[in-house]
Design a protein around this motif. Structure first.
Motif, PDB file in Angstrom:
ATOM      1  N   TRP A   1     -48.606 -96.609  54.025  1.00 37.62           N
ATOM      2  CA  TRP A   1     -48.445 -97.444  52.832  1.00 37.62           C
ATOM      3  C   TRP A   1     -48.137 -96.554  51.632  1.00 37.62           C
ATOM      4  CZ3 TRP A   1     -51.272 -99.067  56.883  1.00 37.62           C
ATOM      5  CH2 TRP A   1     -51.204-100.419  57.230  1.00 37.62           C
ATOM      6  N   PHE A   2     -47.094 -96.897  50.901  1.00 38.09           N
ATOM      7  CA  PHE A   2     -46.635 -96.057  49.793  1.00 38.09           C
ATOM      8  C   PHE A   2     -46.284 -96.904  48.580  1.00 38.09           C
ATOM      9  CE2 PHE A   2     -42.845 -97.540  51.915  1.00 38.09           C
ATOM     10  CZ  PHE A   2     -41.959 -97.803  50.884  1.00 38.09           C
ATOM     11  N   ASP A   3     -46.402 -96.287  47.424  1.00 39.31           N
ATOM     12  CA  ASP A   3     -45.785 -96.774  46.200  1.00 39.31           C
ATOM     13  C   ASP A   3     -44.750 -95.723  45.815  1.00 39.31           C
ATOM     14  OD1 ASP A   3     -45.051 -97.245  43.494  1.00 39.31           O
ATOM     15  OD2 ASP A   3     -46.920 -98.310  43.121  1.00 39.31           O
ATOM     16  N   PRO A   4     -43.472 -96.088  45.696  1.00 45.36           N
ATOM     17  CA  PRO A   4     -42.423 -95.097  45.411  1.00 45.36           C
ATOM     18  C   PRO A   4     -42.660 -94.320  44.124  1.00 45.36           C
ATOM     19  CG  PRO A   4     -41.449 -97.224  45.992  1.00 45.36           C
ATOM     20  CD  PRO A   4     -42.922 -97.458  45.804  1.00 45.36           C
TER      21      PRO A   4
ATOM     22  N   HIS B   1     -50.085-104.762  50.136  1.00 43.07           N
ATOM     23  CA  HIS B   1     -51.013-103.854  49.463  1.00 43.07           C
ATOM     24  C   HIS B   1     -52.432-104.041  49.993  1.00 43.07           C
ATOM     25  CE1 HIS B   1     -52.898-101.640  46.114  1.00 43.07           C
ATOM     26  NE2 HIS B   1     -53.819-102.590  46.171  1.00 43.07           N
ATOM     27  N   LYS B   2     -52.864-105.285  50.088  1.00 45.99           N
ATOM     28  CA  LYS B   2     -54.226-105.581  50.546  1.00 45.99           C
ATOM     29  C   LYS B   2     -54.450-105.095  51.973  1.00 45.99           C
ATOM     30  CE  LYS B   2     -57.615-109.347  50.794  1.00 45.99           C
ATOM     31  NZ  LYS B   2     -58.155-108.987  52.116  1.00 45.99           N
ATOM     32  N   GLU B   3     -53.451-105.265  52.822  1.00 45.56           N
ATOM     33  CA  GLU B   3     -53.590-104.812  54.202  1.00 45.56           C
ATOM     34  C   GLU B   3     -53.878-103.317  54.259  1.00 45.56           C
ATOM     35  OE1 GLU B   3     -51.171-104.802  58.464  1.00 45.56           O
ATOM     36  OE2 GLU B   3     -50.096-105.264  56.602  1.00 45.56           O
ATOM     37  N   GLY B   4     -53.162-102.547  53.435  1.00 44.48           N
ATOM     38  CA  GLY B   4     -53.373-101.107  53.430  1.00 44.48           C
ATOM     39  C   GLY B   4     -54.675-100.699  52.773  1.00 44.48           C
ATOM     40  N   ILE B   5     -54.926-101.203  51.563  1.00 45.74           N
ATOM     41  CA  ILE B   5     -56.088-100.743  50.802  1.00 45.74           C
ATOM     42  C   ILE B   5     -57.392-101.197  51.432  1.00 45.74           C
ATOM     43  CG2 ILE B   5     -56.417-102.641  49.160  1.00 45.74           C
ATOM     44  CD1 ILE B   5     -56.251 -98.888  48.268  1.00 45.74           C
ATOM     45  N   ASP B   6     -57.366-102.337  52.121  1.00 44.43           N
ATOM     46  CA  ASP B   6     -58.591-102.805  52.782  1.00 44.43           C
ATOM     47  C   ASP B   6     -59.035-101.866  53.895  1.00 44.43           C
ATOM     48  OD1 ASP B   6     -58.850-104.981  51.151  1.00 44.43           O
ATOM     49  OD2 ASP B   6     -58.279-106.478  52.645  1.00 44.43           O
TER      50      ASP B   6
ATOM     51  N   VAL C   1     -51.784 -94.506  52.030  1.00 44.88           N
ATOM     52  CA  VAL C   1     -52.767 -94.835  53.063  1.00 44.88           C
ATOM     53  C   VAL C   1     -52.064 -94.695  54.408  1.00 44.88           C
ATOM     54  CG1 VAL C   1     -54.145 -96.675  54.101  1.00 44.88           C
ATOM     55  CG2 VAL C   1     -54.133 -96.374  51.604  1.00 44.88           C
ATOM     56  N   ILE C   2     -52.724 -94.040  55.341  1.00 42.20           N
ATOM     57  CA  ILE C   2     -52.184 -93.876  56.691  1.00 42.20           C
ATOM     58  C   ILE C   2     -53.166 -94.463  57.686  1.00 42.20           C
ATOM     59  CG2 ILE C   2     -51.485 -92.220  58.472  1.00 42.20           C
ATOM     60  CD1 ILE C   2     -50.668 -90.306  56.233  1.00 42.20           C
ATOM     61  N   SER C   3     -52.642 -95.214  58.640  1.00 41.10           N
ATOM     62  CA  SER C   3     -53.446 -95.786  59.716  1.00 41.10           C
ATOM     63  C   SER C   3     -52.795 -95.432  61.042  1.00 41.10           C
ATOM     64  CB  SER C   3     -53.549 -97.304  59.569  1.00 41.10           C
ATOM     65  OG  SER C   3     -54.199 -97.880  60.684  1.00 41.10           O
ATOM     66  N   VAL C   4     -53.611 -94.947  61.985  1.00 39.26           N
ATOM     67  CA  VAL C   4     -53.084 -94.488  63.268  1.00 39.26           C
ATOM     68  C   VAL C   4     -54.156 -94.681  64.332  1.00 39.26           C
ATOM     69  CG1 VAL C   4     -53.873 -92.116  62.921  1.00 39.26           C
ATOM     70  CG2 VAL C   4     -51.886 -92.537  64.371  1.00 39.26           C
ATOM     71  N   PRO C   5     -53.788 -94.917  65.587  1.00 35.43           N
ATOM     72  CA  PRO C   5     -54.798 -94.968  66.644  1.00 35.43           C
ATOM     73  C   PRO C   5     -55.460 -93.608  66.812  1.00 35.43           C
ATOM     74  CG  PRO C   5     -52.739 -95.981  67.369  1.00 35.43           C
ATOM     75  CD  PRO C   5     -52.446 -95.282  66.079  1.00 35.43           C
ATOM     76  N   GLY C   6     -56.773 -93.597  66.883  1.00 40.05           N
ATOM     77  CA  GLY C   6     -57.502 -92.364  67.077  1.00 40.05           C
ATOM     78  C   GLY C   6     -57.548 -91.949  68.540  1.00 40.05           C
TER      79      GLY C   6
END
Length: 211
Positions: A11-14, A139-144, A154-159
């Protein structure tokens, strides 16, 4: 390291130069690890809209006005032309905003749209709230995943065990290349996937190095 390909959601803001640095590292990670980045939009304007009185005046003005323009254009592009356009649009925007030092001007956004092969008409969404609901949802999906006390990226990845691992950052400059990028990725996943791990931090002594 496993050769099983995995997807990292980013998730990024340019507008954010530090998120830009991290994104260039993730582009490099794709070359040295079996990782595919899937891009999403988040918004510093949304994140800070209820606490504008807590930020410096010059930053406050940007958050209330021009900070909305690139994210609105990006979300409109995603909605109208598919999520696969976000990576190249972000690269085109970030190069102009940060490497060239031009910031989120209408001219820079228009040029980025052209470079990304997207219609010039998308610039019209910069000052429209047409897709603000979708922007807020993204935005909410990432920040939550990480909480309200951080920002972008924000980065999300399988551990290692397949469970989701999400984190803010890493904040790094310049963006590591080659094996250095791989080591940072491996180490970040190692600490982020440790139960109960929250933070490593030290004072920044250098600004973003764009190259």
């Amino acid at each position: 390291m496993s050769e099983t390909r995995t997807t990292a959601d980013f998730w990024f803001d340019p507008l954010c130069p530090w998120a830009w640095m991290t994104s260039r590292w993730m582009v490099e990670v794709q070359k040295v690890r079996p990782v595919d980045v899937r891009w999403h939009v988040m918004s510093l304007a949304v994140l800070n809209e209820d606490k504008l009185d807590e930020v410096p005046e010059e930053y406050r003005e940007s958050l209330a006005t021009t900070a909305w323009h690139p994210v609105r254009v990006a979300v409109a592009a995603e909605r109208l032309h598919g999520p696969e356009v976000l990576g190249r649009l972000y690269t085109a925007m970030g190069t102009r905003f940060h490497n060239e030092g031009r910031g989120p001007t209408r001219e820079a956004i228009a040029e980025a749209l052209a470079e990304a092969g997207l219609p010039a008409e998308l610039l019209e969404y910069a000052e429209r709230d047409t897709y603000d609901a979708e922007l807020r949802a993204s935005h909410k999906e990432g920040i939550d995943k990480v909480g309200q006390e951080v920002g972008t990226p924000v980065i999300s990845v399988p551990g290692p065990d397949g469970a989701e691992v999400a984190f803010f950052g890493p904040v790094v400059t310049p963006a590591p290349r080659g094996e250095a990028a791989a080591r940072l990725w491996d180490g970040t996943l190692l600490v982020a996937s440790t139960p109960g791990f929250y933070e490593i931090k030290r004072t920044r002594t250098a600004g973003p190095v764009f190259d």
